[in-house]
Design a protein around this motif. Sequence first.
Motif, PDB file in Angstrom:
ATOM      1  N   ILE A 189      12.396  -6.973 -10.443  1.00 23.70           N
ATOM      2  CA  ILE A 189      12.586  -5.529 -10.589  1.00 23.70           C
ATOM      3  C   ILE A 189      12.330  -4.777  -9.283  1.00 23.70           C
ATOM      4  CG2 ILE A 189      12.168  -5.514 -13.072  1.00 23.70           C
ATOM      5  CD1 ILE A 189       9.320  -4.432 -12.464  1.00 23.70           C
TER       6      ILE A 189
ATOM      7  N   SER B  66       6.575   0.758 -13.129  1.00 27.26           N
ATOM      8  CA  SER B  66       6.251   0.124 -14.409  1.00 27.26           C
ATOM      9  C   SER B  66       5.096   0.856 -15.066  1.00 27.26           C
ATOM     10  CB  SER B  66       5.848  -1.337 -14.201  1.00 27.26           C
ATOM     11  OG  SER B  66       5.284  -1.860 -15.389  1.00 27.26           O
TER      12      SER B  66
ATOM     13  N   ARG C  47      13.713   1.106 -11.246  1.00 30.21           N
ATOM     14  CA  ARG C  47      13.086  -0.069 -11.863  1.00 30.21           C
ATOM     15  C   ARG C  47      11.769  -0.461 -11.185  1.00 30.21           C
ATOM     16  NH1 ARG C  47      16.887  -2.219 -15.453  1.00 30.21           N
ATOM     17  NH2 ARG C  47      19.038  -1.766 -14.867  1.00 30.21           N
TER      18      ARG C  47
ATOM     19  N   HIS D  49       9.464 -10.137 -16.443  1.00 28.49           N
ATOM     20  CA  HIS D  49      10.855  -9.727 -16.213  1.00 28.49           C
ATOM     21  C   HIS D  49      11.639 -10.926 -15.713  1.00 28.49           C
ATOM     22  CE1 HIS D  49       9.762  -5.563 -16.707  1.00 28.49           C
ATOM     23  NE2 HIS D  49       8.706  -5.816 -15.955  1.00 28.49           N
TER      24      HIS D  49
ATOM     25  N   CYS E  18       7.865 -11.767 -12.307  1.00 28.75           N
ATOM     26  CA  CYS E  18       9.250 -11.307 -12.297  1.00 28.75           C
ATOM     27  C   CYS E  18      10.061 -12.111 -11.290  1.00 28.75           C
ATOM     28  CB  CYS E  18       9.328  -9.815 -12.018  1.00 28.75           C
ATOM     29  SG  CYS E  18       8.820  -9.293 -10.377  1.00 28.75           S
TER      30      CYS E  18
END
Length: 147
Positions: free
Chosen positions: A103, A113, A110, A99, A124
Motif C-alpha cells: 500500500i 491506515s 492508500r 495487505h 503488506c
Amino acid sequence: MPSLLILNGPNLNLLGQRQPEVYGKTTLEDIRSRCMAHAEGKCALAFEQSNHEGTLVDMIHAAKGTHDGIILNAGAYTHTSIALMDAIASVELPVVELHLSNIHAREVFRHKSYIAPVAIGQICGFGAAGYILSMDALLGHLRTEDG
C-alpha cells in the motif's frame, strides 16, 4: 491451542478475478485452504469475509473471549474506517494488519491506515503469502505474550 480469526474486507471475495496484476490470481478460497492447512496442529482458525463495514465490526466484537488474535485485511476500509479502528481498540486483542499489495507504493490515499495505530504490526506486499506470514507473526507474538 490459540485461536485466530482472519477477517477479509470488501472486494476480497473477487480475488483471482479483480485486478490480478495488483492482487494476483489466487482466489480467497485458495488462501483459506492454505491458511487452514498451515494452522493444523498450531492453532484453531476461523476465516471470514464481508463487504459490509458493520458486519466486520460485529465480527471483531464477537472475537473477544473467542479468539486470541485477529488478522485483518480490511481492504479499502483500512483507509477510511474509524469504526474498525475503534472496534479493534475496544476488544483489546492483538491484530495484524494485512495487505496483498504494498500500500505504501501505491496511490497516496492508500498510505494512510486507520488500522495501523491499533495493530501490533503490518504485513503488506507479499501477495497471498502474506496470510501465512501474518499467522506466523501473530502466533509468535502470542507465544511471547504468554512468556
